[in-house]
Enzyme design. Structure first.
Site, PDB file in Angstrom:
ATOM      1  N   ASP A 107     -13.145   4.426  -8.188  1.00  0.00           N
ATOM      2  CA  ASP A 107     -11.734   4.483  -8.583  1.00  0.00           C
ATOM      3  C   ASP A 107     -11.317   5.826  -9.183  1.00  0.00           C
ATOM      4  OD1 ASP A 107     -12.608   2.260 -11.338  1.00  0.00           O
ATOM      5  OD2 ASP A 107     -12.703   4.442 -11.285  1.00  0.00           O
ATOM      6  N   HIS A 122     -21.320   5.867  -5.100  1.00  0.00           N
ATOM      7  CA  HIS A 122     -20.779   5.104  -3.970  1.00  0.00           C
ATOM      8  C   HIS A 122     -19.498   5.703  -3.407  1.00  0.00           C
ATOM      9  CE1 HIS A 122     -23.111   1.489  -5.822  1.00  0.00           C
ATOM     10  NE2 HIS A 122     -23.896   2.286  -5.123  1.00  0.00           N
ATOM     11  N   CYS A 150      -8.538  10.020  13.537  1.00  0.00           N
ATOM     12  CA  CYS A 150      -8.953  11.359  13.111  1.00  0.00           C
ATOM     13  C   CYS A 150      -8.202  12.411  13.937  1.00  0.00           C
ATOM     14  CB  CYS A 150     -10.460  11.501  13.345  1.00  0.00           C
ATOM     15  SG  CYS A 150     -11.040  13.184  13.088  1.00  0.00           S
ATOM     16  N   THR A 191     -21.932  -3.036 -15.787  1.00  0.00           N
ATOM     17  CA  THR A 191     -22.466  -3.289 -14.448  1.00  0.00           C
ATOM     18  C   THR A 191     -23.359  -4.526 -14.472  1.00  0.00           C
ATOM     19  OG1 THR A 191     -23.778  -2.428 -12.608  1.00  0.00           O
ATOM     20  CG2 THR A 191     -24.386  -1.643 -14.808  1.00  0.00           C
ATOM     21  N   ASN A 216     -22.118  -4.835 -22.239  1.00  0.00           N
ATOM     22  CA  ASN A 216     -21.627  -5.801 -21.260  1.00  0.00           C
ATOM     23  C   ASN A 216     -21.339  -7.093 -22.008  1.00  0.00           C
ATOM     24  OD1 ASN A 216     -21.477  -7.742 -19.095  1.00  0.00           O
ATOM     25  ND2 ASN A 216     -22.572  -6.263 -17.807  1.00  0.00           N
TER      26      ASN A 216
HETATM   27  C1  BV8 Z   1     -28.711   0.643   0.723  1.00  0.00           C
HETATM   28  C2  BV8 Z   1     -18.558   0.979  -2.728  1.00  0.00           C
HETATM   29  C3  BV8 Z   1     -30.333   1.153   2.338  1.00  0.00           C
HETATM   30  C4  BV8 Z   1     -17.702   0.170  -1.806  1.00  0.00           C
HETATM   31  C5  BV8 Z   1     -20.446  -0.441  -3.327  1.00  0.00           C
HETATM   32  C6  BV8 Z   1     -32.133  -6.974  -1.929  1.00  0.00           C
HETATM   33  C7  BV8 Z   1     -32.723  -6.234  -2.936  1.00  0.00           C
HETATM   34  C8  BV8 Z   1     -32.345  -4.916  -3.156  1.00  0.00           C
HETATM   35  C9  BV8 Z   1     -31.361  -4.334  -2.374  1.00  0.00           C
HETATM   36  C10 BV8 Z   1     -30.773  -5.089  -1.402  1.00  0.00           C
HETATM   37  C11 BV8 Z   1     -31.154  -6.388  -1.170  1.00  0.00           C
HETATM   38  N1  BV8 Z   1     -30.402  -6.852  -0.131  1.00  0.00           N
HETATM   39  C12 BV8 Z   1     -29.559  -5.868   0.272  1.00  0.00           C
HETATM   40  C13 BV8 Z   1     -29.789  -4.811  -0.474  1.00  0.00           C
HETATM   41  C14 BV8 Z   1     -29.147  -3.539  -0.376  1.00  0.00           C
HETATM   42  C15 BV8 Z   1     -27.764  -3.553  -1.022  1.00  0.00           C
HETATM   43  C16 BV8 Z   1     -27.699  -4.333  -2.306  1.00  0.00           C
HETATM   44  O1  BV8 Z   1     -28.084  -3.849  -3.356  1.00  0.00           O
HETATM   45  N2  BV8 Z   1     -27.209  -5.577  -2.205  1.00  0.00           N
HETATM   46  C17 BV8 Z   1     -27.099  -6.409  -3.386  1.00  0.00           C
HETATM   47  C18 BV8 Z   1     -25.834  -7.266  -3.276  1.00  0.00           C
HETATM   48  C19 BV8 Z   1     -28.352  -7.252  -3.489  1.00  0.00           C
HETATM   49  N3  BV8 Z   1     -27.512  -2.158  -1.315  1.00  0.00           N
HETATM   50  C20 BV8 Z   1     -26.979  -1.408  -0.361  1.00  0.00           C
HETATM   51  O2  BV8 Z   1     -26.639  -1.820   0.719  1.00  0.00           O
HETATM   52  C21 BV8 Z   1     -26.872   0.063  -0.712  1.00  0.00           C
HETATM   53  N4  BV8 Z   1     -27.437   0.805   0.383  1.00  0.00           N
HETATM   54  O3  BV8 Z   1     -29.491  -0.051   0.123  1.00  0.00           O
HETATM   55  O4  BV8 Z   1     -29.010   1.322   1.859  1.00  0.00           O
HETATM   56  C22 BV8 Z   1     -30.409   1.911   3.574  1.00  0.00           C
HETATM   57  C23 BV8 Z   1     -31.287   2.991   3.640  1.00  0.00           C
HETATM   58  C24 BV8 Z   1     -31.393   3.674   4.819  1.00  0.00           C
HETATM   59  C25 BV8 Z   1     -30.614   3.319   5.940  1.00  0.00           C
HETATM   60  C26 BV8 Z   1     -29.709   2.250   5.843  1.00  0.00           C
HETATM   61  C27 BV8 Z   1     -29.598   1.532   4.655  1.00  0.00           C
HETATM   62  C28 BV8 Z   1     -25.425   0.469  -0.840  1.00  0.00           C
HETATM   63  C29 BV8 Z   1     -24.828  -0.234  -2.026  1.00  0.00           C
HETATM   64  C30 BV8 Z   1     -23.429   0.323  -2.292  1.00  0.00           C
HETATM   65  C31 BV8 Z   1     -22.388  -0.660  -1.846  1.00  0.00           C
HETATM   66  N5  BV8 Z   1     -21.058  -0.148  -2.216  1.00  0.00           N
HETATM   67  N6  BV8 Z   1     -19.251   0.090  -3.653  1.00  0.00           N
HETATM   68  C32 BV8 Z   1     -16.570  -0.496  -2.513  1.00  0.00           C
HETATM   69  O5  BV8 Z   1     -16.513  -0.455  -3.769  1.00  0.00           O
HETATM   70  O6  BV8 Z   1     -15.701  -1.044  -1.807  1.00  0.00           O
HETATM   71  S1  BV8 Z   1     -21.197  -1.493  -4.413  1.00  0.00           S
HETATM   72  C33 BV8 Z   1     -20.027  -2.096  -5.448  1.00  0.00           C
HETATM   73  O7  BV8 Z   1     -20.541  -3.316  -5.920  1.00  0.00           O
HETATM   74  C34 BV8 Z   1     -19.833  -1.271  -6.678  1.00  0.00           C
HETATM   75  O8  BV8 Z   1     -19.827   0.094  -6.396  1.00  0.00           O
HETATM   76  C35 BV8 Z   1     -20.957  -1.691  -7.555  1.00  0.00           C
HETATM   77  O9  BV8 Z   1     -22.096  -0.950  -7.288  1.00  0.00           O
HETATM   78  C36 BV8 Z   1     -21.170  -3.095  -7.108  1.00  0.00           C
HETATM   79  C37 BV8 Z   1     -20.495  -4.046  -8.076  1.00  0.00           C
HETATM   80  O10 BV8 Z   1     -21.315  -4.056  -9.128  1.00  0.00           O
HETATM   81  P1  BV8 Z   1     -20.729  -3.717 -10.575  1.00  0.00           P
HETATM   82  O11 BV8 Z   1     -20.130  -2.367 -10.594  1.00  0.00           O
HETATM   83  O12 BV8 Z   1     -21.825  -4.026 -11.480  1.00  0.00           O
HETATM   84  O13 BV8 Z   1     -19.544  -4.702 -10.758  1.00  0.00           O
HETATM   85  P2  BV8 Z   1     -19.668  -6.257 -10.859  1.00  0.00           P
HETATM   86  O14 BV8 Z   1     -18.329  -6.790 -10.567  1.00  0.00           O
HETATM   87  O15 BV8 Z   1     -20.847  -6.719 -10.090  1.00  0.00           O
HETATM   88  O16 BV8 Z   1     -20.029  -6.522 -12.394  1.00  0.00           O
HETATM   89  C38 BV8 Z   1     -19.120  -6.136 -13.383  1.00  0.00           C
HETATM   90  C39 BV8 Z   1     -19.885  -6.215 -14.681  1.00  0.00           C
HETATM   91  O17 BV8 Z   1     -19.028  -5.773 -15.718  1.00  0.00           O
HETATM   92  C40 BV8 Z   1     -20.301  -7.642 -15.038  1.00  0.00           C
HETATM   93  O18 BV8 Z   1     -21.630  -7.614 -15.506  1.00  0.00           O
HETATM   94  C41 BV8 Z   1     -19.333  -8.017 -16.162  1.00  0.00           C
HETATM   95  O19 BV8 Z   1     -19.950  -8.872 -17.096  1.00  0.00           O
HETATM   96  C42 BV8 Z   1     -19.060  -6.681 -16.777  1.00  0.00           C
HETATM   97  N7  BV8 Z   1     -17.771  -6.564 -17.451  1.00  0.00           N
HETATM   98  C43 BV8 Z   1     -16.608  -7.215 -17.184  1.00  0.00           C
HETATM   99  N8  BV8 Z   1     -15.637  -6.760 -18.030  1.00  0.00           N
HETATM  100  C44 BV8 Z   1     -16.208  -5.810 -18.806  1.00  0.00           C
HETATM  101  C45 BV8 Z   1     -17.556  -5.674 -18.439  1.00  0.00           C
HETATM  102  N9  BV8 Z   1     -18.383  -4.806 -19.024  1.00  0.00           N
HETATM  103  C46 BV8 Z   1     -17.878  -4.044 -20.019  1.00  0.00           C
HETATM  104  N10 BV8 Z   1     -16.590  -4.103 -20.425  1.00  0.00           N
HETATM  105  C47 BV8 Z   1     -15.735  -4.976 -19.845  1.00  0.00           C
HETATM  106  N11 BV8 Z   1     -14.462  -5.028 -20.271  1.00  0.00           N
END
Ligand code: BV8
Length: 251
Positions: A107, A122, A150, A191, A216
């Site tokens: 963002d 990301h 493009c 996160t 968090n």
């Molecule tokens: C890759 C951009 C390999 C797009 C994003 C199993 C194990 C390990 C990995 C994997 C697996 N299965 C699949 C994978 C890989 C996958 C992954 O990790 N999946 C997860 C779901 C298991 N990862 C990928 O695919 C990554 N790439 O591994 O590539 C590869 C290598 C070679 C060749 C090909 C492939 C790419 C991951 C990036 C994805 N893109 N964003 C977009 O935004 O549209 S990820 C996106 O989701 C965010 O960027 C962020 O990373 C994630 C969300 O997580 P958070 O930011 O933590 O947000 P969330 O809503 O989850 O949580 C919010 C938190 O805030 C909560 O805890 C809440 O309690 C807290 N909160 C709320 N309010 C507050 C607060 N905290 C403080 N103050 C507050 N007020």
């Protein structure tokens, strides 16, 4: 936010830290009104799962839907403003010898708050790239087509973000790993610590002896491994922490 939630030991750690790393997620922007991934998407997008939409498959299947989702998010972010949590990180960066900000967020709110030395793991939804060639595209002629094409090669345009199943940029990941391997103190803020490889970065820091802090409202898979857990909102805890650590320079 009462002061006794923040242990004096942590204040001392921050005051004496030479190299600090802050890893942020969607929760850091929640108080700016930007929904997190885990919040039910509001309104029009309530029926979509972000982890379904943020994928190359979704874009291949329905480029218009994915493009419109990012347009909606871009407009939402344009109306949002950095919150006290973002601003406290700017103050922290001004006071510690070295602070690297690694964000999962796309963002751009850390940049708008004034933070420097930001690693965008990301990508950033303000940037657009060619889906076929990957180069950034600053502008394109007005068109009815959604997504637009493009201007150089005619391929589809897409947001310059990393989707699930896509690799992070090697350079970006290396910068982040280098930072966590050389730091004294890591904050994991807002996160869910579920998405890799971002979620593995705090463990790299732990391995080389850094102290870990989690901010968090909820527990995450990282919680059992950290030295300090501050349960609460980033927009409340971070300003309090900064004021406690550097009181003479109260804002
Ligand atoms: C890759 C951009 C390999 C797009 C994003 C199993 C194990 C390990 C990995 C994997 C697996 N299965 C699949 C994978 C890989 C996958 C992954 O990790 N999946 C997860 C779901 C298991 N990862 C990928 O695919 C990554 N790439 O591994 O590539 C590869 C290598 C070679 C060749 C090909 C492939 C790419 C991951 C990036 C994805 N893109 N964003 C977009 O935004 O549209 S990820 C996106 O989701 C965010 O960027 C962020 O990373 C994630 C969300 O997580 P958070 O930011 O933590 O947000 P969330 O809503 O989850 O949580 C919010 C938190 O805030 C909560 O805890 C809440 O309690 C807290 N909160 C709320 N309010 C507050 C607060 N905290 C403080 N103050 C507050 N007020």
């Amino acid at each position: 936010m009462n002061d006794n939630v923040i242990p004096a030991e942590l204040v001392e750690e921050l005051r004496t830290a030479q190299r600090v790393v802050v890893l942020t997620g969607a929760g850091t922007s929640a108080e700016s009104g930007v929904p997190t991934f885990r919040d039910a998407q509001t309104g029009l997008w309530a029926r979509y799962d972000p982890t379904e939409l943020a994928t190359p498959e979704a874009f291949r299947r329905n480029p218009r839907l994915v493009w419109e989702w990012y347009t909606w998010r871009r407009e939402l972010v344009a109306k949002a403003a950095p919150n006290p949590g973002h601003l406290a990180l700017v103050q922290m960066q001004a006071r510690v010898p070295e602070l690297t900000l690694i964000t999962q967020n796309i963002d751009g709110l850390h940049q708008r708050a004034g933070s420097q030395q930001i690693i965008e793991l990301h990508g950033n939804l303000a940037r657009t790239k060619c889906a076929d060639n990957g180069y950034l595209v600053e502008s394109w002629p007005p068109t009815e087509e959604v997504p637009p094409h493009c201007p150089r090669c005619g391929g589809l345009l897409r947001p310059d973000v990393v989707w699930f199943g896509e690799p992070l940029s090697k350079k970006t990941l290396l910068q982040a790993i280098t930072a966590v391997r050389q730091c004294d103190l890591v904050f994991s803020v807002g996160t869910s610590s579920l998405v890799h490889p971002a979620a593995s970065l705090p463990f790299e820091a732990l391995e080389q002896g850094a102290k870990l802090v989690e901010i968090n409202p909820d527990e995450t898979p990282l919680t059992p491994h950290v030295h300090f857990v501050l349960y609460g909102k980033a927009g409340e805890i971070l300003p309090t922490l900064v004021d406690l650590t550097w009181p003479q320079q109260k804002r």
